[in-house]
Design an enzyme around this catalytic site. Structure first.
Site, PDB file in Angstrom:
ATOM      1  N   TRP A  94     -17.069 -11.469  32.596  1.00 27.34           N
ATOM      2  CA  TRP A  94     -16.987 -12.112  30.972  1.00 27.34           C
ATOM      3  C   TRP A  94     -15.882 -12.907  30.629  1.00 27.34           C
ATOM      4  CZ3 TRP A  94     -16.206  -9.130  25.646  1.00 27.34           C
ATOM      5  CH2 TRP A  94     -15.859  -9.958  24.881  1.00 27.34           C
ATOM      6  N   ASP A 132     -16.893  -1.454  30.639  1.00 26.24           N
ATOM      7  CA  ASP A 132     -18.343  -1.920  29.944  1.00 26.24           C
ATOM      8  C   ASP A 132     -19.454  -2.197  29.546  1.00 26.24           C
ATOM      9  OD1 ASP A 132     -18.529  -3.553  27.310  1.00 26.24           O
ATOM     10  OD2 ASP A 132     -17.139  -5.173  28.216  1.00 26.24           O
ATOM     11  N   LYS A 147     -25.889  -5.415  21.223  1.00 32.08           N
ATOM     12  CA  LYS A 147     -27.176  -6.022  21.937  1.00 32.08           C
ATOM     13  C   LYS A 147     -28.719  -4.994  21.451  1.00 32.08           C
ATOM     14  CE  LYS A 147     -24.026  -8.439  23.630  1.00 32.08           C
ATOM     15  NZ  LYS A 147     -24.438 -10.044  23.691  1.00 32.08           N
TER      16      LYS A 147
END
Ligand code: LMR
Length: 396
Positions: free
Chosen positions: A133, A214, A249
């Site tokens: 990312w 993460d 999310k």
């Protein structure tokens, strides 16, 4: 002369800038496969029923806008910790996980990065998968780290270069923060399997490295429990590490900025000290977190009916993304069979930068220049159009 005169404009963010361009695009067939945001089959970001119910309860019986403690809302911290580690797990029961509320996953990364650098190792570098990312590097550099990469994506094999990854991690200097994706690797969609977690934990311990997992997409790959597998394996192996978790999310609360940083410690006494340091970091950076998202998440996680409804909604989102992967393939991108082997919101399509630009400029289909496309923004109405656009630019 203004004291700001020397400042240049900041470079565009590769993800959010695309959303700006998309919003300005007046094309009727435009599709935003840029930012990692789940959309339903109508192309809308859903307001989950479970979230809406709690929002309504909160509107009917509103709380005053008081401050949360520096560590955030404790019922939220407990519920978020149980979701990640398991309610009956040893790390939770023994109290050796320090959890505090964060500004979603990004805020959690920043709190962990800041604490480690300021309180533990001021010279530690950070390494992340190649690619990762985009904001991982920016965030850690901003926190004062030198950042580097370990091998991960093997374009020829269309898979992970596990050997290369392990070799690069083995070569990292002790104390290095090793950033890992728990599931739904962003941007490639290729995840390590459970068979890798044990050997990886052993390597990290042997080399004295600092794992930082993460966990931004819990529930979007195989399930809420399964997707926390790496975290649970590392805890069982006795490692000290950080986990950044997020409800952006899996509760579709993108603007709620609701997440948590978890530090897995040796025992409850150590965890209490770490928690106090994390809370102090929050105080110095922004004082305390907002309460709305944390209240919603904690209520859903602790009310059996709301929880069951939410888990079904997560399953619906996950299944829809998997279906869209198959639909894209069926709609004519034959040489991209790997799409159904990837997991989560993203696919590394293998399209070149030039092809991605053509996709955007000629077909109004927006994806990152690296070739990352968001599967969660495909729907039954746009998937054939996207497939034909990809086929057109890919053929050259
Ligand atoms: C993404 O990768 O698109 C998301 O995680 C959104 C973001 O903050 O970049």
């Amino acid at each position: 002369m203004s004291i700001f005169a020397s400042l240049d404009a900041a470079p565009n963010d590769p993800i959010f800038h695309l959303t700006d361009l998309f919003n300005q695009d007046t094309g009727p067939r435009k599709v935003n496969l840029g930012v990692g945001v789940y959309q339903d089959d109508n192309g809308r970001v859903p307001l989950l029923k479970s979230v809406e119910k709690v929002q309504k309860q909160m509107a009917d019986d509103p709380d005053p806008w008081t401050y949360l403690p520096m560590r955030g809302w404790e019922p939220f911290n407990e519920a978020a910790q149980e979701l990640v580690f398991g309610a009956d797990s040893e790390p939770v029961a023994s109290g050796r996980v320090a959890t505090i509320q964060s500004l979603s996953g990004t805020g959690a990364l920043l709190l962990g990065a800041d604490l480690y650098r300021h309180q533990i190792d001021s010279d530690a570098p950070m390494i992340a998968s190649d690619p990762t990312w985009a904001n991982h590097h920016s965030l850690f550099r901003y926190a004062g780290y030198r950042t580097g990469s370990y091998r991960y994506y093997d374009a020829d094999a269309q898979d992970i270069d596990v050997e290369g990854m392990f070799a690069d991690i083995r070569a990292a200097e002790p104390g290095t923060v090793v950033l890992l994706h728990a599931c739904c690797h962003n941007p490639t969609g290729y995840d390590l399997g459970p068979e890798h977690w044990g050997p990886l934990a052993e390597l990290l311990a042997e080399r004295g490295l600092m794992p930082f997992i993460d966990l931004a997409y819990e529930g979007f790959s195989r399930g809420l429990v399964e997707d926390a597998g790496m975290v649970r394996a590392f805890a069982a192996a006795g490692l000290s590490f950080f986990v950044a978790s997020s409800f952006s999310k899996n509760m579709a609360m993108y603007g709620g900025r609701t997440g948590a940083i978890h530090a897995v410690c040796a025992d409850a006494d150590e965890a209490a000290r770490v928690k106090s340091q994390l809370a102090r970091t929050v105080r110095s950076l922004y004082s305390n977190a907002p309460f709305q998202g944390a209240t919603i998440a904690a209520t859903i996680l602790t009310d059996p009916d709301l929880r069951a409804g939410w888990e079904e909604e997560v399953t619906t989102m996950r299944t829809r993304i998997t279906d869209m992967r198959a639909a894209l393939l069926a709609a004519g991108v034959e040489d991209m069979g790997f799409i159904t082997r990837q997991a989560g919101m993203f696919s590394f399509s293998g399209l070149s930068r030039d092809e991605m630009i053509r996709l955007r400029e000629e077909y109004h289909v927006y994806g990152l220049d690296t070739g990352r496309i968001c599967m969660a923004a495909l729907n039954s109405r746009n998937v054939e159009y996207v497939a034909s656009a990809i086929a057109a630019v890919h053929r050259g």
